[in-house]
Design an enzyme around this catalytic site. Structure first.
Site, PDB file in Angstrom:
ATOM      1  N   ASN A  41      55.588  43.789  28.989  1.00  0.00           N
ATOM      2  CA  ASN A  41      56.803  43.466  29.755  1.00  0.00           C
ATOM      3  C   ASN A  41      57.379  42.124  29.354  1.00  0.00           C
ATOM      4  O   ASN A  41      56.664  41.268  28.837  1.00  0.00           O
ATOM      5  CB  ASN A  41      56.466  43.334  31.258  1.00  0.00           C
ATOM      6  CG  ASN A  41      56.238  44.661  31.923  1.00  0.00           C
ATOM      7  OD1 ASN A  41      56.584  45.718  31.404  1.00  0.00           O
ATOM      8  ND2 ASN A  41      55.638  44.615  33.097  1.00  0.00           N
TER       9      ASN A  41
ATOM     10  N   ASP B 174      48.082  27.307  38.501  1.00  0.00           N
ATOM     11  CA  ASP B 174      48.776  28.596  38.632  1.00  0.00           C
ATOM     12  C   ASP B 174      47.761  29.719  38.377  1.00  0.00           C
ATOM     13  O   ASP B 174      47.195  29.795  37.288  1.00  0.00           O
ATOM     14  CB  ASP B 174      49.918  28.640  37.592  1.00  0.00           C
ATOM     15  CG  ASP B 174      50.683  29.953  37.615  1.00  0.00           C
ATOM     16  OD1 ASP B 174      50.498  30.748  38.558  1.00  0.00           O
ATOM     17  OD2 ASP B 174      51.472  30.185  36.672  1.00  0.00           O
TER      18      ASP B 174
ATOM     19  N   ASP C 236      43.802  38.946  34.381  1.00  0.00           N
ATOM     20  CA  ASP C 236      44.030  39.427  33.006  1.00  0.00           C
ATOM     21  C   ASP C 236      43.155  38.654  32.015  1.00  0.00           C
ATOM     22  O   ASP C 236      42.600  39.225  31.081  1.00  0.00           O
ATOM     23  CB  ASP C 236      45.512  39.288  32.622  1.00  0.00           C
ATOM     24  CG  ASP C 236      46.397  40.250  33.407  1.00  0.00           C
ATOM     25  OD1 ASP C 236      45.867  41.276  33.881  1.00  0.00           O
ATOM     26  OD2 ASP C 236      47.598  39.977  33.541  1.00  0.00           O
TER      27      ASP C 236
END
Ligand code: ADP
Length: 295
Positions: A13, A238, A244
């Site tokens: 994406n 963050d 992932d």
């Protein structure tokens, strides 16, 4: 150590991020603060995490025949990922996540686009490539029937299969029974086990395959005697892409023959480093960075 082959089958994406101090109402136009495009998609993110560690990674997926598609394929290629089977499709756009950041929070619209063109037929054509993989890593941002087909082929050829069940959805016993490692976070684990009418015995079988990621607490390995592999204490900037990074690093470790506990320890370290930097792919560490961190 021989370098084994990891194939990631999943989403690619472009994240389109707009920060604003004013949230427009429907029909209203406002001036925003900043705009960025950032490569994303769970499949691509996990492929990048493994590649940053030096793994031999091939990506199977689809992008649109548009500028985002071209850019993302080039980006993965620049990171040393084999993108021969990242196919540009004409029928639709590259997958996007349009993210509005407002007052420390965000709202997201995902358009899967080309990711839904990763069909079972497309995967079937790549059987030879899947057969040559040692580890096959999957998520749920492509059609479920494609994941099922990929798992069927990978299991026929005895690859180690890792499924990161995100975003969570109802999964069949048949699919889960063929997977070696399932890596839900705590929320996904709950959904994974409550969303089907399994017997207690069947549920136990699935639980044994789970490596549950628990944010700052690290992970629980539920195979055999339940074990906790603690995380590392870091300054969090963050947490986007922590899961992932964990999955990509786990695939890397299993591909080079680490024992499961050792692999989770290493993957926890990689994921901890990733949360100290901004962005999903932007925070993923190299092998040297993880090794120095673990010294
Ligand atoms: P997801 O991002 O998929 O929701 P988690 O939040 O469980 O997944 O995070 C995945 C992994 O990232 C954790 O198991 C851990 O290794 C690491 N991690 C996440 N948050 C932190 C944190 N605050 N400090 C250290 N490591 C973290």
């Amino acid at each position: 150590m021989t370098k084994k082959k990891i194939t990631v089958i999943g989403s690619i994406n472009m994240d389109i991020v707009t920060s604003t101090n004013i949230l427009p109402k429907m029909g209203e136009t406002v001036l925003g603060k900043a705009f960025h495009t950032i490569p994303g998609g769970k499949g691509a993110n996990q492929a990048v995490a493994a590649a940053r560690l030096g793994a031999d990674v091939s990506m199977i997926g689809c992008v649109g025949k548009d500028t985002f598609g071209k850019e993302l394929k080039q980006h993965l290629n620049n990171l040393g990922i084999d993108v021969q089977n990242v196919e540009p499709v004409t029928e639709t756009s590259t997958g996007t996540a349009t993210i509005t950041v407002f007052d420390g929070d965000n709202s997201i619209i995902v358009v899967p686009g080309a990711n839904y063109h990763v069909t079972p037929v497309y995967i079937e054509r790549l059987e030879k490539m899947i057969a040559e993989s040692d580890v096959v890593l999957l998520q749920l941002e492509i059609p479920l029937e494609t994941v099922e087909k990929a798992v069927e082929i990978a299991s026929k050829h005895h690859a180690t299969i890792i499924l990161n069940p995100a975003p969570i959805q109802l999964l069949s016993k048949e699919l889960l029974s063929k997977i070696d490692y399932i890596t839900p976070n705590e929320h996904e684990q709950e959904m994974l086990l409550t969303s089907s009418d399994w017997t207690d015995e069947e549920r136990k079988e699935i639980i044994k395959k789970c490596i549950v990621t628990k944010g700052a607490k690290g992970v629980s390995i539920l195979k055999g005697n339940e074990r906790q592999i603690p995380s590392f204490n870091v300054d969090v900037v963050d947490t986007t892409g922590a899961g992932d990074t964990f999955n990509g690093a786990l695939a890397y470790c299993l591909s080079i023959g680490y024992e499961l506990e050792e692999a989770c320890h290493f993957a926890n370290a990689a994921a901890a480093l990733s949360v100290t930097k901004f962005g999903a792919q932007g925070g993923m560490p190299t092998l040297q960075e993880v090794e120095e961190f673990l010294q």
